[in-house]
Write a protein that holds these residues in place. Structure first.
Motif: not given
Length: 103
Positions: A32-36, A38-39, A57, A87, A89, A92
């Motif tokens: 999964y993409q960790d947007d906080f 960015n990885k 987060n 994706e 949350s 969302t």
């Protein structure tokens, strides 16, 4: 609990077992993409494991499925996987065509 409620719960549990058995197998690894940060992060042993820690987060959040019986665990983990894969949350916004309509 009265007899009628017990019968209805039994029917629901049976239907859930049948539905869970019809689902595709869960993957061993979920990314999964960790947007906080960015990885891309991974949940390993997803199919066989019962507890997973996500970074959301900037915080570690544990999801524990061990309290469910077998058919409920498969259903809950499948739903959990669906939300991660799409994706979704808590924050969302779901498109109107995906929102279930009232009966």
């Amino acid at each position: 609990m009265n007899k009628l409620a017990t019968i209805q719960l039994g029917e629901i549990s049976g239907a859930l077992l049948q539905f869970s058995n019809s689902l595709p197998p869960l993957p061993d690894v979920v990314r999964y993409q960790d947007d906080f940060d960015n990885k891309v992060r991974s949940l390993t042993d997803f199919r066989s494991g019962s507890s997973f820690q996500l970074v959301m987060n900037g915080k570690n959040v544990t999801f524990d499925f061990s309290r469910f019986n077998a058919e409920h665990e498969v259903f809950a983990k499948s739903l959990f996987f669906y939300f991660i894969a799409n994706e979704f949350s808590v924050s969302t916004e779901v498109p109107p065509d995906l929102v279930p309509r009232a009966f």
